[in-house]
Design an enzyme around this catalytic site. Structure first.
Site, PDB file in Angstrom:
ATOM      1  N   LYS A 188      -3.231  -3.654   5.504  1.00  0.00           N
ATOM      2  CA  LYS A 188      -4.215  -4.548   6.141  1.00  0.00           C
ATOM      3  C   LYS A 188      -3.568  -5.403   7.227  1.00  0.00           C
ATOM      4  O   LYS A 188      -4.204  -5.711   8.244  1.00  0.00           O
ATOM      5  CB  LYS A 188      -4.899  -5.441   5.102  1.00  0.00           C
ATOM      6  CG  LYS A 188      -6.184  -4.844   4.576  1.00  0.00           C
ATOM      7  CD  LYS A 188      -6.006  -3.803   3.498  1.00  0.00           C
ATOM      8  CE  LYS A 188      -6.237  -2.387   3.824  1.00  0.00           C
ATOM      9  NZ  LYS A 188      -6.011  -1.460   2.718  1.00  0.00           N
TER      10      LYS A 188
ATOM     11  N   ASP B 253      -3.538   1.819 -12.240  1.00  0.00           N
ATOM     12  CA  ASP B 253      -3.482   3.198 -11.735  1.00  0.00           C
ATOM     13  C   ASP B 253      -3.003   4.194 -12.789  1.00  0.00           C
ATOM     14  O   ASP B 253      -3.130   5.403 -12.598  1.00  0.00           O
ATOM     15  CB  ASP B 253      -2.545   3.275 -10.515  1.00  0.00           C
ATOM     16  CG  ASP B 253      -3.212   2.751  -9.247  1.00  0.00           C
ATOM     17  OD1 ASP B 253      -4.358   2.268  -9.333  1.00  0.00           O
ATOM     18  OD2 ASP B 253      -2.575   2.815  -8.175  1.00  0.00           O
TER      19      ASP B 253
ATOM     20  N   HIS C 204     -27.987 -18.630   9.070  1.00  0.00           N
ATOM     21  CA  HIS C 204     -28.271 -17.980  10.356  1.00  0.00           C
ATOM     22  C   HIS C 204     -27.381 -18.587  11.433  1.00  0.00           C
ATOM     23  O   HIS C 204     -27.233 -19.802  11.476  1.00  0.00           O
ATOM     24  CB  HIS C 204     -29.738 -18.203  10.747  1.00  0.00           C
ATOM     25  CG  HIS C 204     -30.031 -17.691  12.133  1.00  0.00           C
ATOM     26  ND1 HIS C 204     -30.151 -16.348  12.397  1.00  0.00           N
ATOM     27  CD2 HIS C 204     -30.193 -18.345  13.319  1.00  0.00           C
ATOM     28  CE1 HIS C 204     -30.396 -16.191  13.696  1.00  0.00           C
ATOM     29  NE2 HIS C 204     -30.407 -17.384  14.277  1.00  0.00           N
TER      30      HIS C 204
HETATM   31  P1  FAD Z   1       1.337  -0.837  -8.907  1.00  0.00           P
HETATM   32  O1  FAD Z   1       0.848  -1.765  -7.898  1.00  0.00           O
HETATM   33  O2  FAD Z   1       1.686   0.541  -8.495  1.00  0.00           O
HETATM   34  O3  FAD Z   1       2.586  -1.526  -9.592  1.00  0.00           O
HETATM   35  C1  FAD Z   1       3.376  -0.872 -10.525  1.00  0.00           C
HETATM   36  C2  FAD Z   1       4.735  -1.533 -10.574  1.00  0.00           C
HETATM   37  O4  FAD Z   1       5.450  -1.011 -11.683  1.00  0.00           O
HETATM   38  C3  FAD Z   1       5.585  -1.262  -9.337  1.00  0.00           C
HETATM   39  O5  FAD Z   1       6.053  -2.476  -8.809  1.00  0.00           O
HETATM   40  C4  FAD Z   1       6.730  -0.410  -9.868  1.00  0.00           C
HETATM   41  O6  FAD Z   1       7.953  -0.646  -9.195  1.00  0.00           O
HETATM   42  C5  FAD Z   1       6.809  -0.865 -11.316  1.00  0.00           C
HETATM   43  N1  FAD Z   1       7.419   0.113 -12.208  1.00  0.00           N
HETATM   44  C6  FAD Z   1       7.137   1.438 -12.284  1.00  0.00           C
HETATM   45  N2  FAD Z   1       7.864   2.017 -13.252  1.00  0.00           N
HETATM   46  C7  FAD Z   1       8.627   1.040 -13.800  1.00  0.00           C
HETATM   47  C8  FAD Z   1       9.578   1.013 -14.840  1.00  0.00           C
HETATM   48  N3  FAD Z   1       9.884   2.102 -15.543  1.00  0.00           N
HETATM   49  N4  FAD Z   1      10.175  -0.162 -15.127  1.00  0.00           N
HETATM   50  C9  FAD Z   1       9.864  -1.286 -14.431  1.00  0.00           C
HETATM   51  N5  FAD Z   1       8.968  -1.307 -13.433  1.00  0.00           N
HETATM   52  C10 FAD Z   1       8.342  -0.172 -13.131  1.00  0.00           C
HETATM   53  N6  FAD Z   1      -6.204  -0.964  -3.419  1.00  0.00           N
HETATM   54  C11 FAD Z   1      -7.166  -1.865  -3.131  1.00  0.00           C
HETATM   55  O7  FAD Z   1      -7.829  -2.369  -4.044  1.00  0.00           O
HETATM   56  N7  FAD Z   1      -7.412  -2.260  -1.834  1.00  0.00           N
HETATM   57  C12 FAD Z   1      -6.717  -1.748  -0.795  1.00  0.00           C
HETATM   58  O8  FAD Z   1      -6.970  -2.111   0.359  1.00  0.00           O
HETATM   59  C13 FAD Z   1      -5.694  -0.788  -1.064  1.00  0.00           C
HETATM   60  N8  FAD Z   1      -4.978  -0.264  -0.056  1.00  0.00           N
HETATM   61  C14 FAD Z   1      -3.976   0.626  -0.343  1.00  0.00           C
HETATM   62  C15 FAD Z   1      -3.238   1.157   0.704  1.00  0.00           C
HETATM   63  C16 FAD Z   1      -2.223   2.059   0.445  1.00  0.00           C
HETATM   64  C17 FAD Z   1      -1.435   2.619   1.598  1.00  0.00           C
HETATM   65  C18 FAD Z   1      -1.921   2.422  -0.907  1.00  0.00           C
HETATM   66  C19 FAD Z   1      -0.802   3.382  -1.209  1.00  0.00           C
HETATM   67  C20 FAD Z   1      -2.641   1.896  -1.956  1.00  0.00           C
HETATM   68  C21 FAD Z   1      -3.680   0.998  -1.689  1.00  0.00           C
HETATM   69  N9  FAD Z   1      -4.462   0.455  -2.716  1.00  0.00           N
HETATM   70  C22 FAD Z   1      -5.466  -0.427  -2.421  1.00  0.00           C
HETATM   71  C23 FAD Z   1      -4.252   0.848  -4.124  1.00  0.00           C
HETATM   72  C24 FAD Z   1      -3.479  -0.250  -4.884  1.00  0.00           C
HETATM   73  O9  FAD Z   1      -2.269  -0.517  -4.223  1.00  0.00           O
HETATM   74  C25 FAD Z   1      -3.222   0.193  -6.319  1.00  0.00           C
HETATM   75  O10 FAD Z   1      -4.446   0.588  -6.900  1.00  0.00           O
HETATM   76  C26 FAD Z   1      -2.626  -0.940  -7.130  1.00  0.00           C
HETATM   77  O11 FAD Z   1      -1.403  -1.368  -6.578  1.00  0.00           O
HETATM   78  C27 FAD Z   1      -2.406  -0.497  -8.582  1.00  0.00           C
HETATM   79  O12 FAD Z   1      -1.889  -1.565  -9.287  1.00  0.00           O
HETATM   80  P2  FAD Z   1      -1.012  -1.363 -10.605  1.00  0.00           P
HETATM   81  O13 FAD Z   1      -0.722  -2.731 -11.109  1.00  0.00           O
HETATM   82  O14 FAD Z   1      -1.669  -0.401 -11.496  1.00  0.00           O
HETATM   83  O15 FAD Z   1       0.330  -0.651 -10.129  1.00  0.00           O
END
Ligand code: FAD
Length: 475
Positions: free
Chosen positions: A54, A321, A453
């Protein structure tokens, strides 16, 4: 193991799922640890997803406005030129500030932040190794937890035969950090990530070709909105190759030759970078889920959870995710809160019918609830009301008249089933519609709500009025 510590809850991953869960758990009086393998907190969202994309979308839109739109407002700029290193440095600063804020937030709630790679060593035990095995800093840890929340997020996938090389065959991660504008950026996949990053580089001067296997882009969108979006992006210069499959990509002399299978036969395309954005999968590698016996969906790899976000191992939960549903930051956060509340014996839950989805192209696209196609499939009697932004005074003032609002309501009860917006600031306008869906509002509720408005939201009010054929301004 050097150290053994006990926690009420250990959260693996500090993305929008993990860090929000950590804060909620601390609010509820739990002793919490949050483990993150990267040096910066905030996950994909803050570091290489929502926020950097963004930041670049906003900067590139300003560049485009200065070049193409300011003159119409009577603003003379002279020759506008691009300083890409400054644009990238600004993006990096935004990310840095927000990730630092997450750290402060967790520290402020007395949450133990542990950097290292976590692995399940049992139903109540997490082992942590330093992320960099060569680092002298950090040591192995073993944590005991009453509950463990897995929030390790997702990672990009590539179709077979198209392995990422980080240089020519790139993922969104590299597409957010390019040090020069590609002459021709090929994009495999017309989903929201491809369209957003394609918009950034198109505005900055690249030729952009989107290669999509299906007959439409951004498949989850309401058909009318999806068609409009594709028409607008085409007019902006984005090229689309629909119903086209990439069969191979070969790199030679700094260029990628992409072999394509189209409806008419085979073709090839040459570009200097190929962004592969065909989807993301749950990140479970080396997490130890097989060893502790956590069940996953054999098709998608998502961890299977019940309504409390509990896996089949009762002390281990999963959110974001990693589990089924839209891969979105706000969905991950909502699940983080709900999971922790369930652990605390409260009735946390997420309303999956009221999750907004946004595409940050310009104009923006935002939606909540069912599309017209879904309503038809379910044989629901429905009415629609639409209203164009060209009829909204504020849109005229800004010179942003492209797009419309579409409200879908139940024919008998008038309950709102879905709202779909393509237009200026749709991302912010959708909040009111999410609230309407959450509260079970009718289209008449929105129609009778007084909107300021002149605002873009007046287009929503008019679309809601149009459901009952009583829009004041629609012709
Ligand atoms: P993540 O954000 O993936 O965080 C997981 C964390 O776990 C990471 O920091 C990783 O390093 C850590 N981790 C993994 N394995 C281990 C381990 N074994 N030990 C310790 N740490 C670990 N979503 C929106 O809602 N709006 C948007 O505008 C948007 N834009 C996006 C643009 C792009 C280019 C991308 C790629 C994604 C976008 N998303 C957007 C999706 C969003 O980023 C994800 O849905 C969100 O980050 C998922 O959150 P999470 O907490 O499940 O996991």
């Amino acid at each position: 193991m050097a150290k053994d510590q006990n926690y009420d809850v250990v959260i693996i991953g500090s993305g929008p799922g993990g860090y929000v869960a950590a804060v909620r758990a601390a609010q509820l009086g739990m002793k919490v640890a949050c483990v993150e393998k990267e040096p910066r907190l905030g996950g994909v969202c803050l570091n290489r997803g929502c926020i950097p994309s963004k930041a670049l979308l906003d900067s590139s839109e300003y560049y485009h406005l200065a070049k193409e739109q300011f003159a119409a407002h009577g603003i003379k700029t002279g020759r506008v030129s691009l300083d890409l290193p400054t644009m990238m440095a600004r993006k990096e600063k935004v990310v840095e500030e927000l990730t630092a804020n997450v750290r402060k937030l967790l520290e402020g709630h007395n949450i133990e932040i542990i950097h290292g790679t976590a692995r399940l060593a049992g139903p109540d035990r997490v082992e942590i190794a330093p992320s960099d095995p060569n680092s002298k800093k950090g040591k192995d840890l073993s944590l005991q937890a009453r509950a463990i929340i897995l929030a390790t997020g997702g990672e990009p996938v590539s179709p077979s035969g198209l392995a990422f090389d980080g240089q020519h065959l790139i993922s969104s991660r590299e597409a957010l950090t390019l040090d020069s504008v590609p002459k021709h950026l090929g994009i495999v996949g017309g989903g929201y990530i491809g369209l957003e990053l394609g918009s950034v580089w198109l505005r900055l001067g690249a030729k952009v070709t989107v290669i999509e296997m299906l007959p439409k882009i951004a498949t989850g969108l309401d058909g009318q909105v999806g068609r409009k979006l594709q028409r607008i992006l085409k007019r902006q210069g984005m090229r689309f190759m629909m119903q086209t499959k990439v069969t191979a990509a070969k790199i030679s002399r700094n260029s990628v030759r992409v072999d394509l299978e189209t409806k008419k036969g085979t073709e090839s395309l040459s570009c200097d970078r190929l962004l592969i954005s065909v989807g993301r999968r749950p990140r479970t590698g080396a997490l130890g889920i097989e060893e502790v016996g956590i069940k996953t969906d054999p098709g998608t790899g998502h961890l299977l959870v019940d309504g409390s976000y509990r896996t089949n191992v009762p002390s281990i939960y999963a959110i974001g995710d990693l589990i089924a549903g839209p891969m979105l930051a706000h969905k991950a956060s909502a699940e983080g809160i709900a999971a922790v509340e369930c652990i605390a014996g409260k009735s946390g839950e997420v309303n999956y019918d009221a999750i907004p989805a946004v595409i940050y192209t310009w104009p923006e696209v935002a939606s909540v609830g069912l599309t017209e196609e879904q309503v038809k499939e379910r044989n629901i009697d429905y009415c629609t009301g639409t209203y164009p932004f060209s009829g909204a005074g504020r849109a005229r003032c800004m010179g942003e008249t492209e797009g419309f609002v579409k409200v879908i309501a139940h024919k008998k009860t008038d309950r709102i089933l879905g709202v779909h917006i393509i237009g200026p600031r749709a991302a912010d306008m959708i909040a009111e519609c999410v609230l309407a869906v959450e509260f079970g509002a009718s289209s008449e509720d929105i129609a009778r709500t007084i909107h300021g408005h002149p605002t873009f939201a007046e287009a929503l009010q008019e679309a809601a009025m149009a459901v009952q054929k009583c829009s004041i301004y629609a012709s």
